[in-house]
Design a protein around this motif. Structure first.
Motif, PDB file in Angstrom:
ATOM      1  N   ALA A   1     -35.195 -43.797  26.871  1.00 47.44           N
ATOM      2  CA  ALA A   1     -34.097 -44.102  26.200  1.00 47.44           C
ATOM      3  C   ALA A   1     -33.632 -42.975  25.126  1.00 47.44           C
ATOM      4  O   ALA A   1     -34.830 -42.551  24.423  1.00 47.44           O
ATOM      5  CB  ALA A   1     -34.221 -45.422  25.409  1.00 47.44           C
ATOM      6  N   VAL A   2     -32.618 -42.505  24.678  1.00 48.74           N
ATOM      7  CA  VAL A   2     -32.201 -41.390  23.971  1.00 48.74           C
ATOM      8  C   VAL A   2     -32.455 -42.313  22.321  1.00 48.74           C
ATOM      9  O   VAL A   2     -31.679 -43.267  22.106  1.00 48.74           O
ATOM     10  CB  VAL A   2     -30.801 -40.940  23.961  1.00 48.74           C
ATOM     11  N   GLU A   3     -32.984 -41.371  21.502  1.00 49.04           N
ATOM     12  CA  GLU A   3     -33.411 -42.260  20.306  1.00 49.04           C
ATOM     13  C   GLU A   3     -32.378 -41.938  19.271  1.00 49.04           C
ATOM     14  O   GLU A   3     -31.947 -40.668  19.001  1.00 49.04           O
ATOM     15  CB  GLU A   3     -34.804 -41.780  19.806  1.00 49.04           C
ATOM     16  N   SER A   4     -31.527 -42.943  18.510  1.00 47.46           N
ATOM     17  CA  SER A   4     -30.412 -42.640  18.044  1.00 47.46           C
ATOM     18  C   SER A   4     -31.013 -42.606  16.319  1.00 47.46           C
ATOM     19  O   SER A   4     -29.942 -42.411  15.440  1.00 47.46           O
ATOM     20  CB  SER A   4     -29.241 -43.303  18.148  1.00 47.46           C
ATOM     21  N   GLU A   5     -32.015 -43.594  15.984  1.00 40.53           N
ATOM     22  CA  GLU A   5     -32.224 -43.961  14.659  1.00 40.53           C
ATOM     23  C   GLU A   5     -33.392 -43.118  14.191  1.00 40.53           C
ATOM     24  O   GLU A   5     -33.277 -42.603  12.889  1.00 40.53           O
ATOM     25  CB  GLU A   5     -32.749 -45.514  14.513  1.00 40.53           C
ATOM     26  N   PHE A   6     -34.533 -42.977  14.585  1.00 35.05           N
ATOM     27  CA  PHE A   6     -35.705 -42.221  14.281  1.00 35.05           C
ATOM     28  C   PHE A   6     -35.597 -40.646  14.952  1.00 35.05           C
ATOM     29  O   PHE A   6     -34.896 -40.590  15.626  1.00 35.05           O
ATOM     30  CB  PHE A   6     -36.859 -42.907  14.655  1.00 35.05           C
ATOM     31  N   VAL A   7     -36.178 -40.039  13.792  1.00 36.55           N
ATOM     32  CA  VAL A   7     -36.204 -38.429  14.187  1.00 36.55           C
ATOM     33  C   VAL A   7     -37.724 -38.070  14.278  1.00 36.55           C
ATOM     34  O   VAL A   7     -38.579 -38.627  13.242  1.00 36.55           O
ATOM     35  CB  VAL A   7     -35.382 -37.680  12.999  1.00 36.55           C
TER      36      VAL A   7
ATOM     37  N   GLN B   1     -40.569 -44.522  27.100  1.00 37.30           N
ATOM     38  CA  GLN B   1     -40.670 -43.094  25.975  1.00 37.30           C
ATOM     39  C   GLN B   1     -39.126 -43.107  25.479  1.00 37.30           C
ATOM     40  O   GLN B   1     -38.233 -43.674  25.999  1.00 37.30           O
ATOM     41  CB  GLN B   1     -41.262 -41.866  26.583  1.00 37.30           C
ATOM     42  N   VAL B   2     -39.228 -42.216  24.287  1.00 36.66           N
ATOM     43  CA  VAL B   2     -37.680 -41.878  23.708  1.00 36.66           C
ATOM     44  C   VAL B   2     -37.764 -40.619  24.092  1.00 36.66           C
ATOM     45  O   VAL B   2     -38.383 -39.628  24.098  1.00 36.66           O
ATOM     46  CB  VAL B   2     -37.634 -42.318  22.285  1.00 36.66           C
ATOM     47  N   LEU B   3     -36.322 -40.397  24.165  1.00 33.06           N
ATOM     48  CA  LEU B   3     -35.808 -38.683  23.913  1.00 33.06           C
ATOM     49  C   LEU B   3     -35.428 -38.392  22.462  1.00 33.06           C
ATOM     50  O   LEU B   3     -34.499 -39.024  21.931  1.00 33.06           O
ATOM     51  CB  LEU B   3     -34.629 -38.684  24.914  1.00 33.06           C
ATOM     52  N   TRP B   4     -36.080 -37.518  21.977  1.00 31.63           N
ATOM     53  CA  TRP B   4     -35.820 -37.151  20.643  1.00 31.63           C
ATOM     54  C   TRP B   4     -34.794 -36.198  20.507  1.00 31.63           C
ATOM     55  O   TRP B   4     -34.776 -35.155  21.315  1.00 31.63           O
ATOM     56  CB  TRP B   4     -37.223 -36.355  19.930  1.00 31.63           C
ATOM     57  N   LEU B   5     -33.990 -36.362  19.562  1.00 30.29           N
ATOM     58  CA  LEU B   5     -32.831 -35.484  19.269  1.00 30.29           C
ATOM     59  C   LEU B   5     -33.196 -34.854  17.942  1.00 30.29           C
ATOM     60  O   LEU B   5     -33.962 -35.236  17.133  1.00 30.29           O
ATOM     61  CB  LEU B   5     -31.436 -36.245  18.993  1.00 30.29           C
ATOM     62  N   ASP B   6     -32.399 -33.594  17.653  1.00 31.99           N
ATOM     63  CA  ASP B   6     -32.672 -33.043  16.535  1.00 31.99           C
ATOM     64  C   ASP B   6     -32.462 -33.680  15.060  1.00 31.99           C
ATOM     65  O   ASP B   6     -31.466 -34.774  15.268  1.00 31.99           O
ATOM     66  CB  ASP B   6     -31.904 -31.588  16.250  1.00 31.99           C
ATOM     67  N   GLY B   7     -32.931 -33.467  14.125  1.00 30.50           N
ATOM     68  CA  GLY B   7     -32.883 -34.297  12.779  1.00 30.50           C
ATOM     69  C   GLY B   7     -31.589 -33.830  11.971  1.00 30.50           C
ATOM     70  O   GLY B   7     -31.319 -34.446  11.148  1.00 30.50           O
ATOM     71  N   VAL B   8     -30.977 -32.632  12.332  1.00 26.65           N
ATOM     72  CA  VAL B   8     -29.926 -32.300  11.619  1.00 26.65           C
ATOM     73  C   VAL B   8     -28.655 -32.932  12.274  1.00 26.65           C
ATOM     74  O   VAL B   8     -27.756 -33.350  11.464  1.00 26.65           O
ATOM     75  CB  VAL B   8     -30.068 -30.752  11.275  1.00 26.65           C
TER      76      VAL B   8
END
Lengths: 357, 357
Positions: A180-186, A219-226
Motif C-alpha cells: 500500500a502506498v503510504e500517505s501519512e507516515f514518512v 508492506q508500505v511504499l514510502w514516498l519522499d517527505g518533502v
C-alpha cells in the motif's frame, strides 16, 4: 588491515540445531558471537569470539536512550562441495562505516571486520543450513554503551556479530506481495538518517507497517517527505519498476538506503543489456504507466528476500494489479541468477562471491 | 489506576553520594531502580523496585537493532521543609504514552507510573541534592527486549525508571549560549517521529551538534525538513523569540516535541498578559527583526536547563548578537518564576507541583 588477534573461547555446551523445515527468520542463534570494544583514547580493542551470551549493560547505557546504533545484514551459504560463500561482504562493511560516520560512531577496520566474521562463521560452520532457500544470516551491529544521560556521542561502544540460521524467505518459493502506498507516515528525509542503517529508521517505520498490515497489505511504499510524491523504498527494501521494457529505480537521493542487492541488480541488468535508469520516479508516473498498460513488473530488493515481486499496489483508493498478480519474468530471472551466484550454483562473473576458508 | 503492588528489594550495599559541587548531568545514579515487564498476552506485569543493577539482554534484543524505545525526563526537588516536589509528572506520562503510540509500544497506566516513580523517589530520597540549582533527575524509559531480528513491534518490553542527582545546568548561573542555524541536517519531518521522545531523534541530531561544536557553537537551530526555512527547535529544546514586545514560539506542527516547559511558559506569559503566539516563524522573519532592531530576546526551553538564553545566532554567514549577549529580562523572569515554583520557594498558583509523600 590492522593487526588484531582474535581471542577464541569455545562454548562447552552446544545448543541443538533447528530442523531445516522449522527455520524462521532471525529467531535462532548459533553457539558463538564476536565482540570487540571501543573506549575513547584506546580505540577498538579486545576482539574475541565467545559463547553466545547475554549483554550486560548499565541501564543508563546510551543505546537505550539516544538510539546511537548501526547494523548490517548479509548471508553465508554452504555449497555442495562444503565451501562457505559470502556475498559482497566488502559492500556491507563499507556501508557500516558510512552509517558509523552519520551516527558519530568511530569507524571500524573493514578488512578486519570481514576477517572477524569469517572466523566466527568458521567456528559455527555446522550451523549453516543446507536445504533449498536456507542460509546463515549474519548480523554485525554497533551499540553505544557509555552510562551517561547527556545527548552527545558515546565514549564507549561494542561491535558485535551474531549469526542466525534462517529459512527460505518464501515458504512456497518466490511469490508476489501486496503493497500500500503510504500517505501519512514518512520514513526519512534529506538531511536525516535515511541513508544509514540505524535503529531509528526502522523504529519510525513500524507504525505505518502495522496500519497497512491491518488493511491486508504486507508492506508500505514510502514516498519522499518533502513533496510526498516521489517513490523512495518499499518496507525495508529498495524498489524497481519495469515500465515499457525499461527498468527504473529511484536514484540515491540522500534519503534512501544504498542496498547491496540494489547495486547488484543494476549491474546484472546492465550486463544483460536491459535498459536500467536510476532517477526520480513519482507515484503519478507509476499510476499513469499502469493505466496505459505498460507497468510490466515491480519488485522490492533486499538481503532477506533478495527479490520480492509486487502483485498489488494500493494507491489513490484503487488496487493496481501488476502482471496479473504473478511473479514477472524479469523478477524471476533476477532472483534465480542472484541466488544462483550467492549459493555457488551459478558462475560468478562479477567477482562478488567471497570464500571462507 | 490499575491495582498493581510494587515489590521492593532494598540494596544491601549503599553507594557513596557525590559532593554537591561535583555533580554533573546524568553520570551518577542512585541505589535503586524501578522495573516492570511487558509480555504479549500478559500485559504489563511484575512491577518492582530493586537495587540499581545492569540489564541482562540477549544480543538479538530488538532495542539494539531497530531502535524501538521511548523515554521521558523530569526532576524532583527537596524543599527546605523536607517535602519532595515533582513538576507536572502527569504531562510527562501523557507524553510517554503518545510516544508509545507512535513507536507501537503498549501503553502504560499513567497514574500507576507516577505512583511507581513516587515510591522509587521515596526509597532513594536521601539522594535528592539540596544545593542551589541541584535536583534529582528522573529518567523513565521503555525498551524492546524480544530477541528477534524481524522488523516488527517487539512482543516484550521493559519499563524502567532510574534516578540521577544532577548539578545546576549553568555552573555560574543562567547565561546565554551561542547557536548556529543548521542548513545541512534535519531533525525531523511531518510524518516522522519528531513529536515522540524516542532514541532515533537524538541519534539523528548528534552529527549536526558535533559539527557546530567544532565551530564554537553549543547547539544548532533546527529548520523544517520540507521548506528548510521554518524554525523547529534548538538542540533538544523548544524555542521562543521576543520580537517587538510579542513572544513567538513555533506551533505544534507535527514534527516538534511538545515540551512540558514550553507549555508552562505559554501559561505563565498568558497569566502575565504578555502577548504570546504559537505560529510558524521563518528564519528570514527572525533575521529581518534583528536588522530592524526589534529581536529583543531568544531562548530555548527544556527540563534540563529550564530556560537557555541565546546570546548569539549564526545564520546567513552572519553573527546576530541578541540583547548584547546578555540574559534578557523576560528570560530571567521566566527562569526565576519557573524554578521558584518547581523548588517550592514560590507559590504555585497553577496546580503544577505534586508532592511525594
Amino acid at each position: 588491515m590492522k593487526d588484531y588477534t582474535i581471542d577464541i573461547t569455545l562454548s562447552e555446551a552446544r545448543k541443538e540445531k533447528p530442523v531445516a523445515e522449522q527455520l524462521q527468520f532471525g529467531k535462532t542463534f548459533t553457539d558463538h558471537m564476536f565482540i570487540m570494544d571501543y573506549t575513547e583514547g584506546k580505540g577498538w580493542h579486545d576482539p574475541r569470539i565467545v559463547p553466545y551470551q547475554p549483554l550486560i549493560l548499565d541501564p543508563a547505557a546510551m543505546v537505550f536512550h539516544y538510539g546511537q546504533s548501526v547494523f548490517e545484514g548479509l548471508k553465508a551459504y554452504l555449497t555442495k562441495d562444503e565451501a562457505i560463500l559470502l556475498f559482497r561482504p566488502d559492500k556491507n562493511m563499507e556501508r557500516l562505516n558510512r552509517s558509523n560516520d552519520r551516527l558519530c560512531i568511530p569507524r571500524i577496520d573493514e578488512e578486519f571486520a570481514i576477517e572477524a566474521l569469517k572466523q566466527l562463521i568458521s567456528v559455527d560452520r555446522d550451523w549453516i543450513p543446507t536445504a533449498e532457500g536456507t542460509s546463515l544470516y549474519i548480523r554485525p551491529f554497533v551499540i553505544s554503551t557509555e552510562p551517561f544521560l547527556g545527548v552527545a556521542p558515546s565514549s564507549r561502544y561494542q561491535f558485535i556479530i551474531i549469526l542466525s540460521p534462517v529459512g527460505s524467505y518464501y515458504k512456497e518459493g518466490i511469490h508476489p506481495v501486496k503493497i500500500a502506498v503510504e500517505s501519512e507516515f514518512v520514513r526519512a528525509v534529506l538531511g536525516g538518517t535515511g541513508t544509514a542503517k540505524t535503529g531509528g529508521n526502522y523504529a519510525a517505520s513500524l507504525k505505518a507497517q502495522q496500519v497497512s498490515n491491518l488493511k491486508g497489505y504486507s508492506q508500505v511504499l514510502w514516498l519522499d517527505g518533502v513533496e510526498r510524491k516521489y517513490i523512495e523504498e518499499v518496507g525495508s527494501m529498495n524498489i524497481f519498476f519495469k515500465i515499457n521494457g525499461e527498468v527504473i529505480t529511484p536514484s540515491l537521493n540522500g534519503s534512501i538506503l544504498e542496498g547491496v542487492t540494489r547495486n547488484s541488480i543494476i549491474s546484472l541488468l546492465k550486463h544483460w543489456d536491459i535498459p536500467i535508469v536510476e532517477r526520480r520516479i513519482s507515484i503519478d508516473e507509476v499510476y499513469e504507466a499502469y493505466k496505459e498498460g505498460v507497468l510490466e513488473e515491480a519488485f522490492g530488493t533486499g538481503t532477506a528476500a533478495v527479490i520480492s515481486p509486487i502483485g498489488e499496489l494500493f494507491m489513490k483508493e484503487e488496487k493496481l494489479i501488476i502482471n496479473n498478480s504473478q511473479t514477472g519474468e524479469l523478477s524471476k530471472k533476477l532472483y534465480d541468477t542472484l541466488t544462483g551466484i550467492q549459493t555457488g550454483k551459478d558462475i560468478d562473473s562479477f567477482g562478488w562471491v567471497v570464500k571462507v576458508n
